[in-house]
Design an enzyme around this catalytic site. Structure first.
Site, PDB file in Angstrom:
ATOM      1  N   CYS A  47      37.991 -72.757   6.218  1.00  0.00           N
ATOM      2  CA  CYS A  47      37.816 -72.976   7.652  1.00  0.00           C
ATOM      3  C   CYS A  47      37.616 -74.451   7.996  1.00  0.00           C
ATOM      4  O   CYS A  47      37.345 -74.795   9.147  1.00  0.00           O
ATOM      5  CB  CYS A  47      36.666 -72.125   8.178  1.00  0.00           C
ATOM      6  N   HIS A  82      30.206 -76.745  13.826  1.00  0.00           N
ATOM      7  CA  HIS A  82      31.023 -75.594  13.395  1.00  0.00           C
ATOM      8  C   HIS A  82      30.501 -74.344  14.112  1.00  0.00           C
ATOM      9  O   HIS A  82      31.267 -73.628  14.714  1.00  0.00           O
ATOM     10  CB  HIS A  82      30.912 -75.473  11.880  1.00  0.00           C
ATOM     11  N   HIS A  98      35.902 -67.892  16.260  1.00  0.00           N
ATOM     12  CA  HIS A  98      36.106 -68.752  15.092  1.00  0.00           C
ATOM     13  C   HIS A  98      37.607 -68.777  14.789  1.00  0.00           C
ATOM     14  O   HIS A  98      38.152 -67.792  14.293  1.00  0.00           O
ATOM     15  CB  HIS A  98      35.303 -68.217  13.908  1.00  0.00           C
TER      16      HIS A  98
END
Lengths: 187, 375
Positions: free
Chosen positions: B135, B268, B302
């Site tokens: 990610c 994040h 996300h």
């Protein structure tokens, strides 16, 4: 001080070895590599849960051990090192992707297996090596269209010069042979 | 040393096509997350996702290609730009079609095929490279491209990133018990997991010399980048945040600035307890005082490998507008985020931003962005 290749480990269908140590050991087939670490004293300490690793992750751990040994670099489960990992192969995590999703579909599309899912990233085999060998530098999969390892070696050198890591491990993984190059500063 | 400027960028997110649309949604505190009917979610511990409107699923073209066509259409990328494609693992809906319906050729879903498509859509001569670092993929790709420009290996690069919401990914994250049963609430006291989202975007990076020569307008400078690994666990981060802190410190060093110069943080902030706590621990260890900090994932979910690129592009909007967006869905910040994360927008005169990402396998990556023209 210059940045260069300090050691190389390799693994193919018949044998495994390292460049500087000029070692080449034959074994029956890749199936036998499961025993390789135990017979050869390859790992400084056992690889935790290695039996659950996907095949690529196992191969990555073997060539990492061979390459570090070739470069004369020690590692321990008690400390981490400023070493990064940069790898390429032909099809990324293609086999792991298919294994995961087929298993999920065969199970009725209700329950997926986390232990298969975690290998569906091309960077996962490198991550298993990072965990075992305590390597805390950058970690990435980088694949050029022609699959050549030279751009990865150049990238590793640039990352070292820039201060992203002291040392980088560069992986070239293929159906024929897996190689791991230790790229670092030499006097 | 060449300065690396951002001269063009665009996004497609669950708010729709355009970075501006996404920015307005976030600034207004609206969430684009909703229950999805793209696939059957009955067996999973969530029904929520961040879905880009107007995409078709299992009808020929992959989700990521549809998004790339939309976001790259009508945009002109310099033909000599070096290409980097950043993705978690590309066209996973093609893998699904192959397994479920026997459609597609072997290897048709591999990332180099997607890279070929991205090359055509960008109209660049360079065959390019795929970067995958979980990610943190697009953050790492931006760092690699900027590093090569700074060193003078080339003077222009386009970083393209994309990931879609597929049953493949959804089932996997569900199996890890990583999904919030409701819409994700990153950094909120009640955060309990992530919501998967999808997005695509691109950023064109150019050396300052070439940008000046060609009269390109810069929206900001990519001043620093840092990467590290936790070397701890495949799916769990180092709880003390030391791995992420390490990547932040490297990024600050590459940028040549101290922590005191960072004005805000685009975190994040996935919404999982492990990630959010780890990230706040890292911020507490690096920074001497709180900075306005937010996550966009309460708004768009996300977006996996694309998350870093999306967040970097949106951080530039703060330089442009003077506003740090709210962390959408935060009502009461978790204890460690108190004083850092807010549920409303903050007006700010910012010169430097930090953007952070982390992912499976313990990867961490950080970027330092500088306002265009800031000294």
């Amino acid at each position: 001080m210059r940045v260069g290749i300090l050691g190389t480990g390799w693994l193919n269908r018949e044998s495994y070895g390292s460049e500087r140590l000029e070692r080449s050991v034959e074994y029956a087939s890749r199936v036998a590599i499961r025993k390789l670490g135990k017979e050869d004293g390859l790992f400084a300490y056992p690889v935790k849960n290695m039996g659950r690793f996907d095949p690529v992750s196992r191969r990555v751990c073997y060539v990492t051990a061979l390459a570090l040994q070739d470069a004369g670099m020690e590692y321990s489960k008690d400390w981490r090192q400023d070493i990064g990992l940069l790898g390429t192969d032909e099809y990324g995590s293609e086999q792991a992707n298919l294994s995961y999703f087929r298993d999920y579909v065969e199970g009725g599309r209700t329950m997926a297996r986390a232990n298969l899912f975690i290998y569906t990233l091309p960077s996962s085999p490198l991550a298993e090596a990072a965990v075992h060998f305590g390597l805390q530098g950058p970690l990435l999969y980088l694949r050029n269209q022609d699959g050549s390892v030279e751009p990865l070696l150049a990238t590793a050198q640039r990352m070292i010069a820039e201060g992203q890591a002291e040392t980088m491990l560069v992986y070239e993984l293929s159906a024929e042979i897996d190689r791991c190059f230790v790229v670092g500063k030499s006097i | 040393m060449n300065k690396v400027l951002i001269v063009d960028a665009e996004l497609i997110t669950p708010y729709g096509l355009g970075a501006e649309l996404c920015w307005q949604g976030l600034l207004g505190g609206e969430s684009a997350l909703a229950e999805t009917d793209r696939f059957d979610t009955a067996a999973f511990n969530s029904k929520w996702a961040g879905i880009v409107p107007g995409l078709s699923y299992h009808e020929g073209q992959s989700l990521v290609l549809q998004m790339l066509e939309k976001v790259l259409g009508n945009h002109s990328i310099p033909a000599d730009a070096k290409l980097m494609l950043a993705t978690l693992n590309g066209e996973m809906d093609c893998v699904e079609e192959s397994v479920l319906h026997g459609r597609g050729e072997p290897h048709a879903c591999c990332m180099t095929e997607l890279l070929r498509s991205a090359q055509k859509l960008c109209g660049v001569a360079d065959e390019g490279a795929v970067v995958s670092s979980a990610c943190a993929s697009s953050t790492v790709a931006l760092g690699l491209a900027a590093s090569a420009i700074r060193k003078g290996e080339y003077d222009c690069a386009v970083v393209v990133s994309c990931d879609g919401v597929t049953e493949f990914l959804y089932s996997g994250f569900s199996s890890l018990m990583a999904l919030d049963s409701n819409a994700a609430r990153p950094f909120d006291a009640k955060h309990n997991g992530l919501t998967i989202g999808e997005a695509a975007g691109y950023v064109v990076l150019m050396s300052e010399a070439r940008a000046q020569r060609e009269g390109c307008t810069s929206t900001g400078e990519l001043a620093g980048w840092g990467m590290s690994n936790d070397a701890n666990h495949m799916t769990g981060p180092l709880r003390d945040g030391s791995g992420l802190a390490r990547s932040i410190e490297i990024a600050l060093k590459v940028a040549g600035i101290g922590e005191g110069q960072v004005d805000f943080i685009a975190a994040h902030g996935t919404g999982t307890v492990y990630n959010d706590d780890m990230e706040m621990a890292a911020f507490h260890s690096v920074f001497s005082s709180p900075r306005p900090t937010y996550s966009v994932k309460g708004g768009i979910g996300h977006t996996m490998g694309a998350a870093g690129l999306v967040e970097a592009v949106l951080a530039l909007k703060t330089f442009e507008t003077g506003w740090v967006p709210p962390s959408v869905a935060v009502q009461v910040p978790e204890e460690q985020a108190n004083g850092w994360v807010r549920g409303d927008a903050v007006e700010i005169a910012a010169n430097y931003a930090l953007s952070t990402n982390a992912g499976f396998g313990g990867v961490n990556a950080s970027l330092v962005l500088k306002k265009g023209g800031a000294q």
